[in-house]
Design a protein around this motif. Structure first.
Motif, short mmCIF file in Angstrom:
data_model
loop_
_atom_site.label_atom_id
_atom_site.label_comp_id
_atom_site.label_asym_id
_atom_site.label_seq_id
_atom_site.Cartn_x
_atom_site.Cartn_y
_atom_site.Cartn_z
N ASP A 103 44.54 38.20 37.93
CA ASP A 103 43.37 38.29 37.04
C ASP A 103 42.09 37.95 37.79
O ASP A 103 41.08 38.63 37.63
N GLU A 132 41.02 40.79 39.99
CA GLU A 132 40.44 41.89 39.20
C GLU A 132 39.04 41.54 38.72
O GLU A 132 38.12 42.36 38.78
N SER A 164 35.51 43.38 39.81
CA SER A 164 34.65 44.00 38.80
C SER A 164 33.20 43.51 38.91
O SER A 164 32.29 44.20 38.47
N THR A 188 34.50 48.26 39.15
CA THR A 188 34.95 48.82 37.88
C THR A 188 35.02 47.72 36.83
O THR A 188 35.69 46.70 37.05
N THR A 208 36.16 45.40 33.79
CA THR A 208 37.49 45.04 33.34
C THR A 208 37.41 44.44 31.95
O THR A 208 36.40 43.82 31.59
N GLU A 209 38.48 44.62 31.20
CA GLU A 209 38.55 44.02 29.85
C GLU A 209 38.78 42.52 29.91
O GLU A 209 38.74 41.84 28.89
#
Length: 120
Positions: A29, A32, A36, A42, A44-45
């Protein structure tokens, strides 16, 4: 902390597995989230900077939990956990690498990971 016997280290690894599994998940996590936030990253949620800071704090807590047992966290990606021990009068580190199903390896202190041998 003292030295582990092989059975003690194996039992400690079993107790640590939920911590190590969470460490792997939070590590992913955090990676990521960090990606981001880079220019051109990109979205990320998972969130943004506050969530990244939270993930980093949780990683610190999890790593501290591992080290408080007397085990040594030697690698982060992949995880590498060593348990100080003595085999036949020789100081060694019982060695678990992320992906191993059990504690089945050791290496002498002076040889490091390259000197890994299977426990018999």
């Amino acid at each position: 902390m003292g030295l582990f016997t092989v059975p003690e280290a194996r039992a400690e690894l079993v107790r640590l597995r939920p911590v190590l599994d969470e460490l792997v998940a939070v590590r992913a996590d955090a990676a990521e989230l960090a990606a981001s936030l880079n220019p051109g990253g990109t979205p990320t949620e998972l969130g943004g900077l506050p969530e990244l800071k939270g993930a980093q704090a949780r990683l610190d807590e999890l790593m501290t939990t591992v080290q408080r047992t007397g085990a040594e966290l030697k690698g982060f990606a992949p995880l590498l956990v060593d348990f100080p021990a003595d085999l036949d009068g020789v100081p060694v580190l019982l060695c678990w690498l992320e992906g191993d199903t059990e504690l089945a390896w050791y290496h002498r202190l002076d040889l490091g990971f390259a000197g890994r041998r299977p426990l018999s």
